[in-house]
Design a protein around this motif. Structure first.
Motif, PDB file in Angstrom:
ATOM      1  N   ASP A 132      36.962  38.186  41.615  1.00 39.22           N
ATOM      2  CA  ASP A 132      36.370  38.316  40.288  1.00 39.22           C
ATOM      3  C   ASP A 132      36.845  39.585  39.603  1.00 39.22           C
ATOM      4  OD1 ASP A 132      34.342  37.501  38.220  1.00 39.22           O
ATOM      5  OD2 ASP A 132      33.522  39.456  38.773  1.00 39.22           O
ATOM      6  N   GLY A 133      37.000  40.655  40.364  1.00 41.33           N
ATOM      7  CA  GLY A 133      37.511  41.893  39.787  1.00 41.33           C
ATOM      8  C   GLY A 133      38.928  41.733  39.258  1.00 41.33           C
ATOM      9  N   ILE A 134      39.760  40.988  39.988  1.00 40.96           N
ATOM     10  CA  ILE A 134      41.123  40.728  39.527  1.00 40.96           C
ATOM     11  C   ILE A 134      41.106  39.954  38.220  1.00 40.96           C
ATOM     12  CG2 ILE A 134      43.292  39.546  40.060  1.00 40.96           C
ATOM     13  CD1 ILE A 134      42.835  42.060  41.699  1.00 40.96           C
ATOM     14  N   ARG A 135      40.225  38.963  38.128  1.00 41.44           N
ATOM     15  CA  ARG A 135      40.125  38.201  36.876  1.00 41.44           C
ATOM     16  C   ARG A 135      39.731  39.119  35.715  1.00 41.44           C
ATOM     17  NH1 ARG A 135      36.930  34.784  40.166  1.00 41.44           N
ATOM     18  NH2 ARG A 135      38.036  32.947  40.944  1.00 41.44           N
ATOM     19  N   ARG A 136      38.830  40.025  35.951  1.00 44.60           N
ATOM     20  CA  ARG A 136      38.390  40.938  34.894  1.00 44.60           C
ATOM     21  C   ARG A 136      39.516  41.871  34.469  1.00 44.60           C
ATOM     22  NH1 ARG A 136      33.198  43.804  37.197  1.00 44.60           N
ATOM     23  NH2 ARG A 136      33.326  44.877  35.159  1.00 44.60           N
ATOM     24  N   VAL A 137      40.284  42.341  35.418  1.00 46.90           N
ATOM     25  CA  VAL A 137      41.419  43.201  35.093  1.00 46.90           C
ATOM     26  C   VAL A 137      42.456  42.433  34.278  1.00 46.90           C
ATOM     27  CG1 VAL A 137      43.366  44.464  36.081  1.00 46.90           C
ATOM     28  CG2 VAL A 137      41.084  44.744  37.060  1.00 46.90           C
ATOM     29  N   ALA A 138      42.748  41.215  34.699  1.00 49.90           N
ATOM     30  CA  ALA A 138      43.717  40.394  33.978  1.00 49.90           C
ATOM     31  C   ALA A 138      43.228  40.098  32.562  1.00 49.90           C
ATOM     32  CB  ALA A 138      43.978  39.099  34.735  1.00 49.90           C
ATOM     33  N   ALA A 139      41.938  39.820  32.414  1.00 48.82           N
ATOM     34  CA  ALA A 139      41.381  39.521  31.096  1.00 48.82           C
ATOM     35  C   ALA A 139      41.460  40.728  30.162  1.00 48.82           C
ATOM     36  CB  ALA A 139      39.931  39.071  31.234  1.00 48.82           C
ATOM     37  N   ALA A 140      41.560  41.933  30.743  1.00 49.87           N
ATOM     38  CA  ALA A 140      41.664  43.151  29.943  1.00 49.87           C
ATOM     39  C   ALA A 140      43.094  43.432  29.503  1.00 49.87           C
ATOM     40  CB  ALA A 140      41.122  44.337  30.735  1.00 49.87           C
ATOM     41  N   GLY A 141      44.046  42.565  29.854  1.00 47.65           N
ATOM     42  CA  GLY A 141      45.420  42.730  29.406  1.00 47.65           C
ATOM     43  C   GLY A 141      46.341  43.415  30.380  1.00 47.65           C
ATOM     44  N   VAL A 142      45.877  43.639  31.608  1.00 48.90           N
ATOM     45  CA  VAL A 142      46.715  44.251  32.636  1.00 48.90           C
ATOM     46  C   VAL A 142      47.522  43.157  33.335  1.00 48.90           C
ATOM     47  CG1 VAL A 142      46.688  45.502  34.837  1.00 48.90           C
ATOM     48  CG2 VAL A 142      45.158  46.193  32.970  1.00 48.90           C
ATOM     49  N   GLU A 143      48.807  43.394  33.519  1.00 46.95           N
ATOM     50  CA  GLU A 143      49.643  42.435  34.246  1.00 46.95           C
ATOM     51  C   GLU A 143      49.267  42.447  35.731  1.00 46.95           C
ATOM     52  OE1 GLU A 143      54.313  41.407  35.265  1.00 46.95           O
ATOM     53  OE2 GLU A 143      53.739  43.464  34.785  1.00 46.95           O
ATOM     54  N   ILE A 144      49.087  41.281  36.302  1.00 50.55           N
ATOM     55  CA  ILE A 144      48.817  41.155  37.732  1.00 50.55           C
ATOM     56  C   ILE A 144      50.102  40.732  38.435  1.00 50.55           C
ATOM     57  CG2 ILE A 144      47.482  39.988  39.518  1.00 50.55           C
ATOM     58  CD1 ILE A 144      45.831  41.856  37.735  1.00 50.55           C
ATOM     59  N   GLY A 145      50.504  41.514  39.412  1.00 53.14           N
ATOM     60  CA  GLY A 145      51.670  41.187  40.225  1.00 53.14           C
ATOM     61  C   GLY A 145      51.280  41.100  41.681  1.00 53.14           C
ATOM     62  N   SER A 146      52.187  40.585  42.495  1.00 51.78           N
ATOM     63  CA  SER A 146      51.913  40.444  43.927  1.00 51.78           C
ATOM     64  C   SER A 146      52.449  41.639  44.702  1.00 51.78           C
ATOM     65  CB  SER A 146      52.554  39.160  44.465  1.00 51.78           C
ATOM     66  OG  SER A 146      52.430  39.119  45.882  1.00 51.78           O
ATOM     67  N   HIS A 147      51.654  42.070  45.662  1.00 50.13           N
ATOM     68  CA  HIS A 147      52.069  43.117  46.612  1.00 50.13           C
ATOM     69  C   HIS A 147      52.223  42.496  48.001  1.00 50.13           C
ATOM     70  CE1 HIS A 147      52.895  47.146  47.700  1.00 50.13           C
ATOM     71  NE2 HIS A 147      51.690  47.526  48.089  1.00 50.13           N
ATOM     72  N   GLY A 148      52.475  41.168  47.985  1.00 47.08           N
ATOM     73  CA  GLY A 148      52.450  40.419  49.228  1.00 47.08           C
ATOM     74  C   GLY A 148      51.048  39.902  49.483  1.00 47.08           C
ATOM     75  N   LEU A 149      50.896  39.164  50.550  1.00 46.69           N
ATOM     76  CA  LEU A 149      49.601  38.570  50.863  1.00 46.69           C
ATOM     77  C   LEU A 149      48.678  39.553  51.567  1.00 46.69           C
ATOM     78  CD1 LEU A 149      48.356  35.725  50.465  1.00 46.69           C
ATOM     79  CD2 LEU A 149      49.066  35.206  52.809  1.00 46.69           C
ATOM     80  N   THR A 150      49.229  40.302  52.543  1.00 45.70           N
ATOM     81  CA  THR A 150      48.365  41.138  53.388  1.00 45.70           C
ATOM     82  C   THR A 150      48.885  42.549  53.625  1.00 45.70           C
ATOM     83  OG1 THR A 150      49.461  40.269  55.379  1.00 45.70           O
ATOM     84  CG2 THR A 150      47.450  39.136  54.637  1.00 45.70           C
ATOM     85  N   HIS A 151      49.948  42.955  52.947  1.00 49.08           N
ATOM     86  CA  HIS A 151      50.540  44.296  53.085  1.00 49.08           C
ATOM     87  C   HIS A 151      51.264  44.458  54.422  1.00 49.08           C
ATOM     88  CE1 HIS A 151      51.192  48.598  52.619  1.00 49.08           C
ATOM     89  NE2 HIS A 151      50.674  48.524  51.392  1.00 49.08           N
ATOM     90  N   VAL A 152      52.345  43.691  54.586  1.00 50.98           N
ATOM     91  CA  VAL A 152      53.183  43.826  55.770  1.00 50.98           C
ATOM     92  C   VAL A 152      54.592  44.234  55.343  1.00 50.98           C
ATOM     93  CG1 VAL A 152      51.878  42.086  57.042  1.00 50.98           C
ATOM     94  CG2 VAL A 152      53.917  41.408  55.783  1.00 50.98           C
ATOM     95  N   ASP A 153      55.307  44.853  56.267  1.00 49.84           N
ATOM     96  CA  ASP A 153      56.690  45.243  56.044  1.00 49.84           C
ATOM     97  C   ASP A 153      57.561  43.986  56.039  1.00 49.84           C
ATOM     98  OD1 ASP A 153      59.302  46.174  56.159  1.00 49.84           O
ATOM     99  OD2 ASP A 153      58.876  47.717  57.658  1.00 49.84           O
ATOM    100  N   LEU A 154      58.090  43.607  54.874  1.00 49.19           N
ATOM    101  CA  LEU A 154      58.857  42.365  54.775  1.00 49.19           C
ATOM    102  C   LEU A 154      60.157  42.420  55.556  1.00 49.19           C
ATOM    103  CD1 LEU A 154      58.424  41.248  51.062  1.00 49.19           C
ATOM    104  CD2 LEU A 154      56.949  40.838  53.048  1.00 49.19           C
ATOM    105  N   THR A 155      60.678  43.604  55.808  1.00 49.44           N
ATOM    106  CA  THR A 155      61.937  43.704  56.554  1.00 49.44           C
ATOM    107  C   THR A 155      61.742  43.363  58.031  1.00 49.44           C
ATOM    108  OG1 THR A 155      61.694  46.076  57.062  1.00 49.44           O
ATOM    109  CG2 THR A 155      62.728  45.495  54.968  1.00 49.44           C
ATOM    110  N   ARG A 156      60.481  43.284  58.472  1.00 51.46           N
ATOM    111  CA  ARG A 156      60.193  42.947  59.871  1.00 51.46           C
ATOM    112  C   ARG A 156      59.521  41.591  60.014  1.00 51.46           C
ATOM    113  NH1 ARG A 156      57.931  48.682  62.427  1.00 51.46           N
ATOM    114  NH2 ARG A 156      59.743  49.965  61.826  1.00 51.46           N
ATOM    115  N   ALA A 157      59.366  40.876  58.919  1.00 51.40           N
ATOM    116  CA  ALA A 157      58.662  39.594  58.937  1.00 51.40           C
ATOM    117  C   ALA A 157      59.598  38.459  59.332  1.00 51.40           C
ATOM    118  CB  ALA A 157      58.064  39.321  57.561  1.00 51.40           C
ATOM    119  N   ASP A 158      59.074  37.491  60.111  1.00 52.14           N
ATOM    120  CA  ASP A 158      59.876  36.300  60.398  1.00 52.14           C
ATOM    121  C   ASP A 158      59.869  35.398  59.171  1.00 52.14           C
ATOM    122  OD1 ASP A 158      57.445  34.822  60.389  1.00 52.14           O
ATOM    123  OD2 ASP A 158      57.252  34.939  62.564  1.00 52.14           O
TER     124      ASP A 158
END
Length: 253
Positions: A132-158
């Motif tokens: 719900d907080g993300i929806r409120r931030v987005a409704a305020a005009g802030v761009e929402i981007g992804s930081h990944g799903l759970t914050h893992v190092d992508l260079t070590r991910a299968d």
């Protein structure tokens, strides 16, 4: 508050252009216990936004910055990014952005909504925004981007984890916000060619790193860490050194 705009899809390759100045923030709040130096106080953030505005600069989302660059404009724009989606963004950062007529990109972790920064072993535990907080931030005009799903190092991910962190996180955020999610941010700032290709294949139009090394392009945009100690003089030096040290970015005008 100015709303963010869709990031550009250039019809033709662009020659390398001057590197955009993109500031990297995290938490805005109490920094009495801040071992990773990821927190600025509200007073410090306001002073930094004031510094920008008094120099004829305006903080915007990365999508808006890149769209302006494609048009051959935007030299007076600075990208403002906030990583991880801390709950204090809503209470402490958003009102200041509004006051100084700025916007920003908030990179969030849809696999950790309502959780905390469990990936930081030294703590302290900081709460993250709920859905719900993300929806409120987005409704305020802030761009929402992804930081990944759970914050893992992508260079070590299968391969399976890499797909979940890129494709999966984007799908969740688009369903949540009802808007396209075109920006990605590499957790820990770590990136290699495999991670870049996965992010590009997932449909993101741009991605933010920290120091991408020899990699270049809109999917490895370098950023400058902004912290509590960055007063006017340090901000001036960081902006000047960023333009001098960074190579032109391939694919940006």
């Amino acid at each position: 508050m100015p709303s963010s705009v869709d990031s550009p899809a250039p019809a033709r390759p662009l020659a390398p252009g001057p590197v955009p100045w993109i500031a990297m923030y995290h938490s805005v709040g109490d920094r009495s216990d801040d071992p990773y130096r990821v927190t600025v106080t509200p007073d410090r953030l306001e002073a930094q936004l004031r510094w920008l505005r008094r120099r004829g600069l305006r903080g915007v989302s990365v999508a808006e910055l890149l769209a302006a660059r494609v048009r051959g404009a935007g030299r007076d724009l600075v990208g403002l990014t906030f990583d991880d989606g801390y709950a204090d963004f809503l209470a402490n950062a958003l009102p200041l952005l509004r006051r100084w007529e700025c916007t920003a990109t908030l990179f969030v972790l849809p696999g950790r909504f309502g959780g905390d920064n469990a990936w930081d072993p030294l703590g302290p535990r900081k709460p993250l925004l709920t859905a719900d907080g993300i929806r409120r931030v987005a409704a305020a005009g802030v761009e929402i981007g992804s930081h990944g799903l759970t914050h893992v190092d992508l260079t070590r991910a299968d391969d399976a984890l890499l797909e979940a962190e890129t494709v999966g996180s984007r799908a969740v955020l688009e369903e949540l916000t009802g808007a396209p999610v075109t920006g990605f941010c590499y957790p820990y700032g770590t990136v290699d060619r495999r991670a870049v290709e996965a992010v590009r294949a997932a449909g993101y139009r741009y991605a933010c790193a920290v120091d991408p090394g020899e990699l270049s392009g809109p999917h490895v945009l370098p950023r400058v860490h902004i912290g509590q100690n960055d007063t006017a003089v340090r901000l001036f030096l960081k902006r000047r050194l960023h333009r001098l040290r960074r190579r032109p970015v391939e694919g940006l005008r």
